[in-house]
Scaffold this motif. Structure first.
Motif, PDB file in Angstrom:
ATOM      1  N   SER A   1      48.145  51.927  48.721  1.00 10.02           N
ATOM      2  CA  SER A   1      49.141  51.285  47.873  1.00 10.02           C
ATOM      3  C   SER A   1      50.471  52.036  47.904  1.00 10.02           C
ATOM      4  N   GLY A   2      50.449  53.221  48.496  1.00 10.06           N
ATOM      5  CA  GLY A   2      51.694  53.952  48.715  1.00 10.06           C
ATOM      6  C   GLY A   2      52.312  54.544  47.467  1.00 10.06           C
ATOM      7  N   ASP A   3      51.527  54.685  46.409  1.00  8.69           N
ATOM      8  CA  ASP A   3      52.088  55.209  45.174  1.00  8.69           C
ATOM      9  C   ASP A   3      52.006  56.729  45.087  1.00  8.69           C
ATOM     10  N   LEU A  31      46.042  44.732  44.165  1.00  7.95           N
ATOM     11  CA  LEU A  31      44.591  44.756  43.958  1.00  7.95           C
ATOM     12  C   LEU A  31      44.188  45.971  43.124  1.00  7.95           C
ATOM     13  N   HIS A  32      44.839  47.081  43.404  1.00  7.92           N
ATOM     14  CA  HIS A  32      44.544  48.301  42.674  1.00  7.92           C
ATOM     15  C   HIS A  32      44.811  48.104  41.182  1.00  7.92           C
ATOM     16  N   ASP A  33      45.922  47.455  40.911  1.00  5.84           N
ATOM     17  CA  ASP A  33      46.289  47.132  39.539  1.00  5.84           C
ATOM     18  C   ASP A  33      45.265  46.232  38.868  1.00  5.84           C
ATOM     19  N   LEU A  45      35.533  47.893  48.547  1.00  6.70           N
ATOM     20  CA  LEU A  45      34.485  48.781  49.042  1.00  6.70           C
ATOM     21  C   LEU A  45      34.932  50.232  49.015  1.00  6.70           C
ATOM     22  N   GLN A  46      36.234  50.459  49.208  1.00  8.94           N
ATOM     23  CA  GLN A  46      36.757  51.835  49.242  1.00  8.94           C
ATOM     24  C   GLN A  46      37.942  51.965  48.296  1.00  8.94           C
ATOM     25  N   PRO A  47      37.635  52.097  47.011  1.00  7.87           N
ATOM     26  CA  PRO A  47      38.703  52.118  46.004  1.00  7.87           C
ATOM     27  C   PRO A  47      39.703  53.244  46.220  1.00  7.87           C
ATOM     28  N   ARG A  48      39.229  54.406  46.617  1.00  6.95           N
ATOM     29  CA  ARG A  48      40.152  55.530  46.815  1.00  6.95           C
ATOM     30  C   ARG A  48      41.108  55.250  47.967  1.00  6.95           C
ATOM     31  N   ARG A  49      40.569  54.660  49.002  1.00  8.94           N
ATOM     32  CA  ARG A  49      41.407  54.311  50.151  1.00  8.94           C
ATOM     33  C   ARG A  49      42.422  53.254  49.743  1.00  8.94           C
TER      34      ARG A  49
END
Lengths: 237, 237
Positions: free
Chosen positions: B227-229, B157-159, B218-222
């Motif tokens: 994502s464990g990167d 999702l982050h990607d 809702l919490q992009p930073r979280r």
DNA sequence: CGACTAGTTGACATGAATCAAAACCTGTGG
DNA sequence: CCACAGGTTTTGATTCATGTCAACTAGTCG
């Protein structure tokens, strides 16, 4: 895999069905002096600027990344004749470390690119090299994504067998210079699971361990089958 | 990933910290007529001779391989601006299929290589393209090898969030044109696990599903953290 | 030969897969 | 506009492969 045959760099007859090693690219390194790298020492670190490309002359190298706390992923093992660094831009994406004592040759990145630009005959070799890396990466994704422990182990051994020294394949000898932890981190398993899986395959008569760093494959066809790469799931007797 | 930004091909300002899309390479395709490819239709099959390279003009493509009985591994999703085929030799290593209705442009492999040979300014772009593919493959290996279900989902999702249309990132909108099965086969999980993981993240307030094909972060930073990167395992409160 | 590390084996825990059923969209025809 | 049929997604109960923790064994190297 980034693994090539354990061969010298001179022109050489490759076995049918195999990729031809990047001989012409390898010749770029020929003029360079061989450096030695002791077992466990790093050739470069993830994040270092990519000033050089390396060719393995002797020994085995592991490429890995670390994520989070103590999670290490080995993305490839390199064998004599392999080249590392061609598919990189400004920074290394992984650390390269000697599994065994190694001899390596290096050339500057700029020199490398200049040479490839100057002699068009090198370009197909470079492309072939990059394609093999890509293909290896895809195979590894398949392995990590859909194969169970046994299939992973068998794929790995099957690969080593095919890529090992030509004479060794006939007698089914596979040398494992890397530790169980290395194998585990390469296959996305734990040492215990690697160990148990080897034992299980030994009990079934597929292979026999010979000391810690060699395995004798007794049933190569069965091994290939168990690697799960075939087009179907048909069982071998 | 092979995923690029959802952008047109003209020169464009890229956001800080991102790879510049292969704009110059994209321009090779500009002259070609756009073909349409209906959702679910194949662009090419694994094993086909690689006669063409393709650029996605519109829509989403999945690349996959099938092993054994019914095991499918999606190795990449392609978005507008992405190019497929550059890192291949004589045969496609995977099947390319339209996830949604697509518009694509093609050029011959030979033409492509001739053009790259003729104009040296294209070469860095080609190299950059291949490097991005390699980097994406490595990231995927790390994901498949060492991440749990939640980290995989969050990475994905982050990607998508980072690579999605520029406006969407601000409001945390991620569009998911692909099915849950596609996501599962990309992340090396099952549909059920994907579904459960989304529910769990929703319960924790990290995101909200909006219909089947969109998710609001809702919490992009979280999300990035989960994502464990990150270099460490430090928790975000 | 002896000590140390790497590897094996065993008992147990657990995250994800599997199997099964309910809920939900989506598109279609009345 | 609504009802229904289809597949897709979600949820639940259970199983299973692999991970974890711990003890034991065997190579290896001084």
């Amino acid at each position: 895999m980034l693994m090539e045959k354990h061969t010298a760099f001179e022109t050489e007859i490759t076995r049918a069905g195999e990729f031809a090693p990047a001989l012409s690219l390898g010749s770029l390194f020929q003029a360079q002096p061989a450096e030695t790298l002791g077992s466990g020492k790093a050739l470069f670190w993830e994040g270092d600027p990519t000033n050089h490309l390396f060719e393995i002359a002797e020994g085995v190298i592991r490429l890995y990344r670390i994520i989070g706390e103590g999670r290490r992923v080995i993305t490839a093992f390199l064998f004599p004749g392999d080249i590392v660094g061609a598919s990189l831009q400004d920074r290394y994406l992984y650390t390269a470390e000697a599994v065994t004592d190694c001899r390596i040759r290096r050339i500057g990145r700029k020199t490398f690119h200049d040479e490839v630009s100057r002699s068009p005959c090198l370009r197909p070799d470079l492309i072939a090299l990059l394609c093999r890396e890509t293909a290896a990466a895809h195979d590894q994704m398949v392995l990590l994504s859909k194969k169970n422990a046994e299939e992973r182990l068998c794929s790995f051994l099957h690969d080593l067998l095919r890529r090992g020294p030509a004479g060794a394949e006939e007698i089914g000898a596979v040398s494992l210079p890397m530790s169980r932890l290395d194998i585990a981190d390469y296959l996305g398993l734990t040492i215990e699971t690697v160990s148990r899986t080897i034992t299980k395959l030994a009990n079934r008569g597929v292979l026999t361990p010979v000391g810690r760093h060699e395995i004798r494959i007794l049933q190569p066809r069965r091994l290939a089958h168990l690697s799960g790469d075939g087009r179907d799931g048909a069982s071998l007797h």
